[in-house]
Motif scaffolding. Structure first.
Motif, PDB file in Angstrom:
ATOM      1  N   LEU A   1       0.830  -1.206   0.000  1.00 38.48           N
ATOM      2  CA  LEU A   1       0.000   0.000   0.000  1.00 38.48           C
ATOM      3  C   LEU A   1       0.860   1.251   0.000  1.00 38.48           C
ATOM      4  N   TYR A   2       1.876   1.289   0.855  1.00 39.76           N
ATOM      5  CA  TYR A   2       2.713   2.476   0.950  1.00 39.76           C
ATOM      6  C   TYR A   2       3.485   2.715  -0.345  1.00 39.76           C
ATOM      7  N   HIS A   3       3.989   1.655  -0.950  1.00 40.58           N
ATOM      8  CA  HIS A   3       4.712   1.823  -2.213  1.00 40.58           C
ATOM      9  C   HIS A   3       3.765   2.271  -3.323  1.00 40.58           C
ATOM     10  N   ARG A   4       2.531   1.775  -3.305  1.00 41.49           N
ATOM     11  CA  ARG A   4       1.571   2.196  -4.326  1.00 41.49           C
ATOM     12  C   ARG A   4       1.225   3.673  -4.162  1.00 41.49           C
ATOM     13  N   ILE A   5       1.027   4.112  -2.900  1.00 40.83           N
ATOM     14  CA  ILE A   5       0.733   5.525  -2.662  1.00 40.83           C
ATOM     15  C   ILE A   5       1.898   6.399  -3.118  1.00 40.83           C
ATOM     16  N   HIS A   6       3.114   5.968  -2.790  1.00 43.86           N
ATOM     17  CA  HIS A   6       4.298   6.740  -3.212  1.00 43.86           C
ATOM     18  C   HIS A   6       4.364   6.835  -4.728  1.00 43.86           C
ATOM     19  N   HIS A   7       4.051   5.737  -5.413  1.00 46.04           N
ATOM     20  CA  HIS A   7       4.068   5.742  -6.883  1.00 46.04           C
ATOM     21  C   HIS A   7       2.983   6.665  -7.429  1.00 46.04           C
ATOM     22  N   ASP A   8       1.778   6.626  -6.829  1.00 47.57           N
ATOM     23  CA  ASP A   8       0.694   7.510  -7.258  1.00 47.57           C
ATOM     24  C   ASP A   8       1.092   8.969  -7.134  1.00 47.57           C
TER      25      ASP A   8
ATOM     26  N   CYS B   1      -5.106  13.175   2.777  1.00 47.16           N
ATOM     27  CA  CYS B   1      -5.479  11.828   2.350  1.00 47.16           C
ATOM     28  C   CYS B   1      -6.850  11.878   1.676  1.00 47.16           C
ATOM     29  N   MET B   2      -6.933  11.283   0.499  1.00 51.68           N
ATOM     30  CA  MET B   2      -8.173  11.222  -0.261  1.00 51.68           C
ATOM     31  C   MET B   2      -8.270   9.864  -0.939  1.00 51.68           C
ATOM     32  N   SER B   3      -9.479   9.560  -1.440  1.00 52.14           N
ATOM     33  CA  SER B   3      -9.579   8.399  -2.318  1.00 52.14           C
ATOM     34  C   SER B   3      -8.919   8.758  -3.646  1.00 52.14           C
ATOM     35  N   ARG B   4      -8.609   7.773  -4.442  1.00 53.98           N
ATOM     36  CA  ARG B   4      -7.929   8.040  -5.720  1.00 53.98           C
ATOM     37  C   ARG B   4      -8.826   8.863  -6.642  1.00 53.98           C
ATOM     38  N   ASP B   5     -10.145   8.584  -6.645  1.00 57.50           N
ATOM     39  CA  ASP B   5     -11.062   9.379  -7.480  1.00 57.50           C
ATOM     40  C   ASP B   5     -11.136  10.817  -6.979  1.00 57.50           C
ATOM     41  N   GLU B   6     -11.193  10.989  -5.655  1.00 62.96           N
ATOM     42  CA  GLU B   6     -11.227  12.344  -5.097  1.00 62.96           C
ATOM     43  C   GLU B   6      -9.948  13.103  -5.416  1.00 62.96           C
ATOM     44  N   ALA B   7      -8.802  12.415  -5.379  1.00 64.25           N
ATOM     45  CA  ALA B   7      -7.530  13.072  -5.693  1.00 64.25           C
ATOM     46  C   ALA B   7      -7.488  13.518  -7.150  1.00 64.25           C
ATOM     47  N   ARG B   8      -7.991  12.683  -8.068  1.00 68.92           N
ATOM     48  CA  ARG B   8      -8.003  13.063  -9.485  1.00 68.92           C
ATOM     49  C   ARG B   8      -8.899  14.282  -9.696  1.00 68.92           C
TER      50      ARG B   8
ATOM     51  N   ASP C   1     -11.322   2.264   0.641  1.00 69.66           N
ATOM     52  CA  ASP C   1     -10.423   1.154   0.336  1.00 69.66           C
ATOM     53  C   ASP C   1      -9.239   1.591  -0.517  1.00 69.66           C
ATOM     54  N   ARG C   2      -9.461   2.527  -1.413  1.00 70.34           N
ATOM     55  CA  ARG C   2      -8.412   2.947  -2.353  1.00 70.34           C
ATOM     56  C   ARG C   2      -8.036   4.387  -2.052  1.00 70.34           C
ATOM     57  N   LEU C   3      -7.055   4.531  -1.190  1.00 68.52           N
ATOM     58  CA  LEU C   3      -6.646   5.857  -0.733  1.00 68.52           C
ATOM     59  C   LEU C   3      -5.301   6.252  -1.310  1.00 68.52           C
TER      60      LEU C   3
END
Length: 441
Positions: free
Chosen positions: A345-352, A412-419, A392-394
């Motif tokens: 999860l942490y690596h995915r967030i860093h990549h995002d 911190c947001m969901s991926r859709d909220e961040a986009r 689930d997808r933050l």
């Protein structure tokens, strides 16, 4: 046949046997009585010797108080009765085994800093069987810091912290060799102060530059080192943990220590005791312990004075001692738990975050490391979206798009909220978009 008749029959048989073998019976009984008498005499002598040794040890402890510190430091542990030493260490022997405790007893540990953390670490190392300890600390005890010290009393005020420990250690474990150094450790005297091939060096100093210099020396000399970080403004003992410096996260001093170690080409191999708890809001103190006005900046770690809750540094010191003792005893039954259970999860967030920074802000370098993002995600936002709560997808995103990512500008947001958030104009009115409640978080 009744029980009484049976007993009478056996009694008559025994009487007839004794009459027929009177001489042999007399010899057997005489030998038995002699054996009992001899055993009783032996046990009596042993008990008397044990009581004598115990009294002699107590007299030695009492008379030892009049000996000079230098003389006591040279005492040979072999002068003390081994059975009494093993009795004092009986519980550790039951836990670590005789071989493990023997390894602990033969070890040599240096404790640098004997204040609120170091005094407790040294005390528990001594009680756990380490028979050669060197205490290094130039500071003296005052009423201000006496309450945090593991063994100081009012009579010790004005005495060096290390000397106060040495005096108490004489009473606790007189068979141990405790050295006291009241010099300030520097790169110029490290070779002499750390001489003797120590099994471990325990660093409890609060000066970042001094900690780095000690880490560099121990790394170059291949000396095992464990260090502790500040627990100012921390109150949760369950958040205290020990991990390799490469796995640390959250604490600002740990982060500064880790980054500056990397500049020295040291990125792992140093266990660190610290708290992952987010510091509570407290008043700051100056060097004399007086309250500073609210909002006073802290220029660096050397000058910061965060209030410390008494038991917490003691627990850190005990954690250090536990780690060192288990390492010295080569105790492997308790494997340390993995520090992170959500690495993917942490690596995915860093990549995002890195991808969005490059696409939306032309920033090829992400200003936050994974450890920074873990702290922001877990501690600042409790793993939930600022807008919709648990998801689930933050991911993490800039809050004010005109400012770079930082501890105070990352949410911190969901991926859709961040986009959707990244698609807003840079000068968008966030109060209109999200409401005042979101702005107050």
């Amino acid at each position: 046949m009744t029980i009484d008749q049976t007993i009478d029959q056996w009694t008559d048989s025994a009487a007839r046997f004794i009459d027929k073998h009177r001489d042999a019976t007399r010899l057997v009984l005489t030998a038995a009585v002699a054996s009992v008498a001899t055993a009783s005499a032996i046990y009596g002598v042993q008990a008397t010797q044990r009581r004598w040794r115990s009294k002699a040890l107590k007299r030695e402890i009492a008379s030892g108080a009049s000996q000079s510190t230098a003389q006591y430091a040279q005492r040979d542990p072999a002068m003390f009765d081994e059975t009494l030493i093993e009795e004092q260490l009986a519980r550790n022997i039951a836990f670590l085994g005789q071989e493990g405790v023997d390894r602990v007893r033969k070890s040599f540990v240096i404790v640098v800093g004997t204040g609120s953390v170091g005094s407790w670490a040294a005390l528990m190392l001594l009680r756990s069987g380490v028979q050669h300890i060197r205490l290094i600390d130039p500071k003296r005890l005052t009423l201000h810091n006496m309450a945090w010290h593991a063994a100081a009393t009012a009579k010790d005020v004005g005495r060096h912290k290390a000397q106060a420990l040495q005096l108490r250690f004489r009473e606790i474990a007189p068979f141990s060799r405790v050295e006291c150094c009241t010099e300030q450790i520097t790169p110029l005297n490290m070779e002499s102060l750390l001489a003797g091939n120590p099994s471990f060096v325990v660093d409890t100093m609060d000066n970042l530059d001094a900690k780095l210099a000690l880490a560099q020396y121990c790394h170059d000399k291949n000396i095992k080192l464990i260090t502790s970080m500040s627990v100012g403004a921390k109150v949760d003992p369950s958040r205290i943990q020990i991990s390799d410096i490469s796995d640390t996260m959250g604490d600002p001093m740990v982060r500064a220590y880790r980054r500056r170690l990397k500049m020295l080409k040291i990125d792992r191999g140093i266990p660190v005791a610290y708290s992952i708890e987010k510091p509570i809001h407290v008043n700051l103190l100056d060097k004399e312990g007086k309250l500073l006005p609210n909002g006073t900046p802290i220029p660096d770690f050397r000058n910061r004075r965060l209030p410390v809750l008494g038991p917490i540094p003691g627990m850190v010191g005990m954690s250090l001692a536990t780690y060192v003792v288990l390492q010295l005893a080569e105790f492997t039954a308790l494997a340390p738990p993995p520090m992170r259970t959500r690495d993917n999860l942490y690596h995915r967030i860093h990549h995002d975050v890195a991808t969005r920074e490059a696409q939306n802000y032309n920033n090829d370098t992400c200003p936050l490391e994974i450890s920074d993002m873990i702290y922001i995600f877990e501690e600042l936002w409790n793993s939930k979206s600022i807008l919709s709560g648990y998801q689930d997808r933050l991911t993490l995103a800039r809050w004010d798009r005109t400012k770079p990512l930082s501890y105070t500008n990352t949410v911190c947001m969901s991926r859709d909220e961040a986009r959707a958030h990244d698609a807003l104009p840079p000068n968008a009115d966030l109060v209109k978009e999200y409401g005042q409640d979101a702005m107050d978080l």
